[in-house]
Design an enzyme around this catalytic site. Structure first.
Site, PDB file in Angstrom:
ATOM      1  N   CYS A  83      22.247  13.026  46.673  1.00  0.00           N
ATOM      2  CA  CYS A  83      20.963  12.616  47.266  1.00  0.00           C
ATOM      3  C   CYS A  83      19.921  12.730  46.162  1.00  0.00           C
ATOM      4  O   CYS A  83      20.184  13.221  45.073  1.00  0.00           O
ATOM      5  CB  CYS A  83      20.594  13.563  48.404  1.00  0.00           C
ATOM      6  SG  CYS A  83      21.830  13.576  49.701  1.00  0.00           S
ATOM      7  N   TRP A  91      22.189  10.389  50.912  1.00  0.00           N
ATOM      8  CA  TRP A  91      23.544   9.812  50.961  1.00  0.00           C
ATOM      9  C   TRP A  91      24.292  10.723  51.925  1.00  0.00           C
ATOM     10  O   TRP A  91      24.601  11.860  51.593  1.00  0.00           O
ATOM     11  CB  TRP A  91      24.180   9.828  49.575  1.00  0.00           C
ATOM     12  CG  TRP A  91      25.461   9.058  49.477  1.00  0.00           C
ATOM     13  CD1 TRP A  91      25.610   7.715  49.320  1.00  0.00           C
ATOM     14  CD2 TRP A  91      26.788   9.574  49.568  1.00  0.00           C
ATOM     15  NE1 TRP A  91      26.936   7.366  49.280  1.00  0.00           N
ATOM     16  CE2 TRP A  91      27.680   8.490  49.443  1.00  0.00           C
ATOM     17  CE3 TRP A  91      27.327  10.855  49.737  1.00  0.00           C
ATOM     18  CZ2 TRP A  91      29.048   8.630  49.474  1.00  0.00           C
ATOM     19  CZ3 TRP A  91      28.698  10.995  49.765  1.00  0.00           C
ATOM     20  CH2 TRP A  91      29.553   9.899  49.643  1.00  0.00           C
ATOM     21  N   GLY A 149      23.296  18.745  48.433  1.00  0.00           N
ATOM     22  CA  GLY A 149      24.449  19.650  48.335  1.00  0.00           C
ATOM     23  C   GLY A 149      25.102  19.790  49.701  1.00  0.00           C
ATOM     24  O   GLY A 149      24.824  19.019  50.615  1.00  0.00           O
ATOM     25  N   GLU A 164      33.899  -2.343  42.836  1.00  0.00           N
ATOM     26  CA  GLU A 164      32.778  -1.492  43.295  1.00  0.00           C
ATOM     27  C   GLU A 164      31.477  -2.270  43.450  1.00  0.00           C
ATOM     28  O   GLU A 164      30.582  -1.838  44.163  1.00  0.00           O
ATOM     29  CB  GLU A 164      32.579  -0.294  42.390  1.00  0.00           C
ATOM     30  CG  GLU A 164      32.057  -0.563  41.012  1.00  0.00           C
ATOM     31  CD  GLU A 164      31.790   0.742  40.261  1.00  0.00           C
ATOM     32  OE1 GLU A 164      31.333   1.727  40.870  1.00  0.00           O
ATOM     33  OE2 GLU A 164      32.022   0.769  39.054  1.00  0.00           O
ATOM     34  N   HIS A 201      58.098  -4.915  38.773  1.00  0.00           N
ATOM     35  CA  HIS A 201      58.726  -3.891  39.629  1.00  0.00           C
ATOM     36  C   HIS A 201      58.061  -3.854  41.000  1.00  0.00           C
ATOM     37  O   HIS A 201      57.894  -2.781  41.581  1.00  0.00           O
ATOM     38  CB  HIS A 201      58.637  -2.532  38.934  1.00  0.00           C
ATOM     39  CG  HIS A 201      59.330  -2.513  37.621  1.00  0.00           C
ATOM     40  ND1 HIS A 201      60.706  -2.464  37.499  1.00  0.00           N
ATOM     41  CD2 HIS A 201      58.863  -2.624  36.356  1.00  0.00           C
ATOM     42  CE1 HIS A 201      61.045  -2.494  36.223  1.00  0.00           C
ATOM     43  NE2 HIS A 201      59.944  -2.591  35.495  1.00  0.00           N
TER      44      HIS A 201
HETATM   45  C1  AGP Z   1      31.920   3.876  37.740  1.00  0.00           C
HETATM   46  O1  AGP Z   1      31.352   2.584  37.649  1.00  0.00           O
HETATM   47  C2  AGP Z   1      31.592   4.572  39.033  1.00  0.00           C
HETATM   48  N1  AGP Z   1      30.213   4.565  39.304  1.00  0.00           N
HETATM   49  C3  AGP Z   1      32.242   5.943  39.135  1.00  0.00           C
HETATM   50  O2  AGP Z   1      33.630   5.757  39.053  1.00  0.00           O
HETATM   51  C4  AGP Z   1      31.842   6.964  38.047  1.00  0.00           C
HETATM   52  O3  AGP Z   1      32.356   6.562  36.790  1.00  0.00           O
HETATM   53  C5  AGP Z   1      32.461   8.312  38.403  1.00  0.00           C
HETATM   54  O4  AGP Z   1      31.901   8.734  39.634  1.00  0.00           O
HETATM   55  C6  AGP Z   1      32.217   9.395  37.335  1.00  0.00           C
HETATM   56  O5  AGP Z   1      30.844   9.620  37.198  1.00  0.00           O
HETATM   57  P1  AGP Z   1      30.338  10.506  35.944  1.00  0.00           P
HETATM   58  O6  AGP Z   1      30.698   9.728  34.702  1.00  0.00           O
HETATM   59  O7  AGP Z   1      28.875  10.640  36.148  1.00  0.00           O
HETATM   60  O8  AGP Z   1      31.071  11.809  36.000  1.00  0.00           O
END
Ligand code: AGP
Length: 607
Positions: free
Chosen positions: A2, A70, A97, A487, A503
């Site tokens: 959030c 969120w 959190g 995404e 496979h």
């Molecule tokens: C990647 O485009 C996504 N937004 C997501 O997979 C992201 O890479 C993942 O949550 C890791 O985030 P970070 O690099 O801030 O740890």
């Protein structure tokens, strides 16, 4: 997950916190709210949906807290939006959190007569603090006592109608305090909430609290001991303008186009006389000389960056290199000891699973090197050493410039270890660093293909499925390309090792399922051509990412996106660029919300 944006000082608070909140919307955006402290009451406005100033008219005040949500506990409703109020409406709180013991706490509080207005775990906290205040504690002590009873993670900001104060507390969720120039203070989940006001920031550590008194300044305390602590001020290097779109349609496109500069910044000052110069890891020198194994922990795109580097690291260092999904690694009982280097890759530096994974490694004696983009982030501060990407703020939820700078830095780290362990000769190192220094120009060449990629996107944007395929180091690039597409466009896309298709997954291939091949002229080119033929034989369309002059693939594929020819170690960095652009243009043609895709948030700080 959030966003928190707060202000206490001499200015009108509501417009300040709302602007900060808009900068944080990428962290979560299903609902939002704001509370302002007036002389005789706290006024709260909340709304489901995106932040817009017009829907929130608030009276002038010098103290305000705000939040963009969120959802983790409780649906997306106005009642569940933050801020949350105490029963007597004299206290307001925002939270990022998860309160793990909220059910028991809620039962105890309800037994004492507290009435709850929401389904959230967060609301428990404000009633817990209310108990303390009703028992005669000043706001700060009441917050401190409540934090001691809470199991879980929090970044709180709390205000009271009876005190000209704001109390901020943190455990496991990021919170930054901006030090204004007029004795005023800003609070944000990250510095983009207030960077346009001040570059001076303090980052609370776990179980620390800040008490900000209007006109009187700020004090910091350890929640466990209650003792006052000293905190240092960090000067944030980012330029506020960097955090805006600068004329691009989306942050994601801006960040894709920024990659030449981002890579240049990532390696600047880290190559001297042709050799890696990584002062950030000098403290690990003896450890790195004796490292016997490397474990890379990360999530999502950051994981694919680590996966890409595995091929180079293993080949150059002749050490076992393991790629671990942080979310899996943290729940195993990994065999790790003081001969293992753990590399935690994270753009935000706040991903809960990656943080937990590095803690597991540290518990077992491993030294941890973090590669992070956000200064002062938790992963950066909990690691034994950190190398910052210096890519500037990455606002788009889909990670792009973080990926290419992560791979660049991992290459430098590999060369550095190779020299320490006498596995690579200096001449070879200098060849690679020289190629790395030319990379920004070559990434520009890859970006120059964007119009042709846009045309290709027009052919395929209405498909429902896609495959992304590659061999060797092109395989994690294929995985990353698939992740980008799914995404932001919500199309189903699957990354796969090209040789594995026969496979089983090749059964998916038909005229409706295009395959994107990462097939540069490298050591796996000829073998991959065979896989392309297999797809074509089954009427599958093929989009190939390859080099100019690769005549065979040009003959077979339906579409080819060309990338410049670079040293094999650098191919992944130029090869990922067309996949980023392809995903972007397909999502744009599908009118998707590219910077804030549904169900996602930029920083996954929950488990
Ligand atoms: C990647 O485009 C996504 N937004 C997501 O997979 C992201 O890479 C993942 O949550 C890791 O985030 P970070 O690099 O801030 O740890």
């Amino acid at each position: 997950m959030c966003g928190i944006s707060c202000y206490i000082g001499g200015e009108d608070a509501a417009p300040i916190v709302l602007r900060g909140l808009r900068n944080l919307e990428y962290r979560g955006y299903d609902s939002y709210g704001i509370a302002v402290k007036l002389s005789d009451k706290i006024e709260v406005k909340k709304s489901v949906g995106r932040i817009s100033d017009s829907s929130l008219q608030l009276p002038k005040s010098n103290i305000a807290i705000s939040h963009t949500r969120w959802a983790t506990h409780g649906g997306v409703t106005e009642a569940n939006a933050h801020p949350h109020l105490s029963c007597d409406e004299k206290l307001a709180l925002v939270h990022n959190g998860i309160i793990e013991n909220y059910t028991e706490l809620k039962k105890e509080l309800q037994a004492k007569g507290h009435k709850f207005r929401s389904e959230t775990d967060t609301e428990t906290a404000v009633h817990l603090i209310e108990e303390g205040v009703k028992g005669g504690k000043p706001l700060m002590e009441a917050v401190m006592e409540a934090c001691r009873q809470i199991v879980g993670t929090f970044a709180f900001s709390v205000i009271s109608v009876d005190e000209e104060k704001m109390v901020v507390a943190r455990r496991g969720s990021p919170i930054a305090i901006g030090i204004g120039s007029k004795g005023d203070f800003f609070v944000g989940s990250d510095v983009t909430a207030f960077l346009h006001h001040t570059k001076k920031s303090v980052f609370l550590d776990d179980d620390q609290l800040a008490m900000i008194e209007k006109g009187e300044g700020i004090k910091y305390f350890d929640i466990k001991t209650g003792k006052e602590v000293e905190k240092k001020i960090t000067e944030i290097e980012w330029d506020p303008a960097e955090a805006q779109k600068q004329g691009h349609k989306h942050f994601m496109l801006k960040e894709i186009m920024e990659q030449p500069i981002a890579i240049q910044k990532a390696i600047q000052g880290r190559i001297k006389d042709g050799l890696p110069c990584l002062e950030e890891i000098d403290s690990l020198e003896e450890f790195l000389k004796n490292t016997k194994r490397i474990v890379i922990v990360a999530c999502g795109t950051a994981l694919y960056a680590g996966w890409t580097s595995e091929y180079f690291l293993e080949n150059a260092l002749r050490l076992p290199v393991e790629i671990e999904y942080a979310s899996e690694y943290r729940y195993r009982n990994p065999v790790v000891d003081d001969s293992v280097l753990t590399i935690a890759v994270s753009q935000s530096g706040e991903t809960a699973d990656t943080l937990a994974a590095l803690r597991e490694s540290k518990k077992r004696g491993s030294k941890v090197l973090a590669i992070c983009n956000v200064m002062g982030s938790t992963i950066a501060r909990e690691s034994d050493a950190v190398i910052y990407n210096r890519a500037g703020p990455e606002i788009g939820v889909a990670s792009t410039k973080a990926f290419t700078t992560q791979v660049s830095i991992l290459l430098l780290v590999g060369l550095h270890i190779g020299l320490l362990q006498k596995k690579i000769d200096e001449a070879k190192v200098k060849e690679i660093t020289s190629a790395l220094q030319q990379l920004p120009e070559q990434v520009k060449e890859a970006l120059a293909e964007k119009e042709s990629i846009q045309e290709i996107a027009k052919k395929y944007y209405e498909k429902k499925n896609a495959l992304f395929l590659g061999r060797g180091q092109n395989f994690p690039i294929a995985l990353e390309g698939a992740l980008k597409l799914k995404e932001i466009s919500y199309l189903h896309a699957e990354g796969y090792a090209a040789a594995e298709m026969k496979h089983g997954p090749i059964a998916l291939v038909d005229e409706e399922t295009p395959s994107v091949f990462v097939v540069p002229k490298d050591r796996s080119y000829d073998k991959t051509l065979g896989n392309v033929e297999e797809i074509k034989a089954r009427k599958g369309n093929v989009i190939a990412v390859s080099n100019k002059g690769a005549s065979e693939i040009a003959r077979i594929a339906d579409d080819v996106i060309y990338i410049p020819t670079v040293r094999e170690e650098l191919i992944p960095i130029v090869a990922v660029v067309p996949l980023q652009l392809l995903a972007y243009y397909i999502a744009d043609l599908r009118n998707c919300d590219i910077d804030k895709p549904r169900n996602l948030a930029k920083s996954v700080t929950v488990e």
